[in-house]
Design a protein around this motif. Structure first.
Motif, PDB file in Angstrom:
ATOM      1  N   THR A  47      -4.942   4.887   2.650  1.00  0.00           N
ATOM      2  CA  THR A  47      -3.891   4.337   1.790  1.00  0.00           C
ATOM      3  C   THR A  47      -4.072   4.826   0.365  1.00  0.00           C
ATOM      4  N   VAL A  52       2.965   2.741 -11.041  1.00  0.00           N
ATOM      5  CA  VAL A  52       4.407   2.821 -11.275  1.00  0.00           C
ATOM      6  C   VAL A  52       4.811   2.198 -12.607  1.00  0.00           C
ATOM      7  N   LYS A  62       1.846   1.237  -6.310  1.00  0.00           N
ATOM      8  CA  LYS A  62       2.613   1.196  -5.071  1.00  0.00           C
ATOM      9  C   LYS A  62       1.941   2.097  -4.052  1.00  0.00           C
ATOM     10  N   ASP A  63       1.819   1.599  -2.800  1.00  0.00           N
ATOM     11  CA  ASP A  63       1.236   2.449  -1.764  1.00  0.00           C
ATOM     12  C   ASP A  63       2.325   3.293  -1.116  1.00  0.00           C
ATOM     13  N   GLN A  64       1.940   4.147  -0.147  1.00  0.00           N
ATOM     14  CA  GLN A  64       2.885   5.071   0.450  1.00  0.00           C
ATOM     15  C   GLN A  64       3.965   4.380   1.274  1.00  0.00           C
ATOM     16  N   ASP A  65       3.736   3.095   1.613  1.00  0.00           N
ATOM     17  CA  ASP A  65       4.737   2.335   2.362  1.00  0.00           C
ATOM     18  C   ASP A  65       5.640   1.507   1.449  1.00  0.00           C
ATOM     19  N   GLY A  66       5.452   1.644   0.142  1.00  0.00           N
ATOM     20  CA  GLY A  66       6.285   0.912  -0.799  1.00  0.00           C
ATOM     21  C   GLY A  66       5.772  -0.471  -1.147  1.00  0.00           C
ATOM     22  N   GLU A  67       4.601  -0.850  -0.612  1.00  0.00           N
ATOM     23  CA  GLU A  67       4.025  -2.173  -0.907  1.00  0.00           C
ATOM     24  C   GLU A  67       3.426  -2.141  -2.321  1.00  0.00           C
ATOM     25  N   LEU A  68       3.729  -3.178  -3.098  1.00  0.00           N
ATOM     26  CA  LEU A  68       3.263  -3.231  -4.478  1.00  0.00           C
ATOM     27  C   LEU A  68       1.888  -3.876  -4.582  1.00  0.00           C
TER      28      LEU A  68
END
Length: 236
Positions: A47, A52, A62-68
């Motif tokens: 991950t 941002v 933000k991770d690659q899945d869009g989770e903050l």
């Protein structure tokens, strides 16, 4: 070569220079952006977290899945995310509280949703003395620690590097490398003009030798190569 042919030749080389400068401008901006992304990110297992936004004591990754991942630092004017501070991390459904402001008494503590999940006491902190005489922390094999603990350590390494002037610093570096790139392209395409600029105060007429032209073209190529190496050193 007659005057008309020489003018056409110079125009073609000017067009090549313009195209080269535009290409180098694009490449420098792209590589500079990739370097900035690397400088403002960290990776835990598979991950990767990218910065941002940041505002005073708050930072958002933000991770690659869009989770903050949100970091809130207590008393940001006094504390940084480091071995001696207090801050809260929210990621998904987890809220992690990190406390190390009283490290030498209570050690380094991480709580998850109010329950203490990791403690590194001073007797277990594995301090060591570097060659420069600076005490540093050695966390051992990072992959053996739980994901959340690795995330905190990765976050601390990233945040300690992210200063107020990181954007300006990256822009200045890119501008310098961009100018060097343009100069290298100029030496490759216009070594004769470089000779005239270098000697116009001392020589009337005359032409540069083939050795001079070859050396300057080679120097231009080396400058472009060094610029590429410096970019790659920042990106990789």
């Amino acid at each position: 070569m007659n005057r008309t042919g020489n003018d056409d030749y110079m125009k073609r080389r000017m067009n090549w220079l313009g195209a080269a400068v535009l290409l180098l401008l694009f490449l420098n901006i792209l590589l500079g952006f990739l370097a900035y992304r690397k400088d403002t990110s960290f990776k835990v297992e598979d991950t990767r977290f990218h910065l941002v936004s940041r505002d005073a004591g708050d930072m958002v990754f933000k991770d690659q899945d869009g989770e903050l991942l949100t970091v809130s630092i207590e008393e940001p004017d006094k504390n940084q995310v480091s071995f001696a501070t207090q801050y809260t991390v929210e990621y998904g459904e987890k809220e992690l509280k990190v406390e190390s402001d009283d490290f030498f008494e209570k050690g380094y503590r991480i709580s998850e949703n109010g329950e203490e999940v990791y403690v590194e006491a001073i007797s277990e902190s594995r301090w060591f003395q570097s060659d420069e005489g600076i005490a540093s922390r050695n966390h051992g094999r990072m992959e053996e620690l739980p994901f959340d603990v690795q995330m905190i350590y990765g976050l601390e390494d990233a945040v300690s590097y992210i200063g107020d002037n990181i954007v300006e610093g990256n822009v200045i570096i890119v501008l310098i490398l961009m100018l060097l790139s343009a100069f290298g392209a100029f030496l490759i395409l216009f070594p004769e003009l470089a000779w005239k600029l270098e000697h116009f105060l001392w020589v009337e007429g005359g032409e540069p030798s083939e050795l001079y032209l070859s050396v300057h073209r080679t120097a231009g190529g080396l400058i472009l190569f060094l610029v590429l190496v410096m970019h790659l050193a920042r990106v990789l």
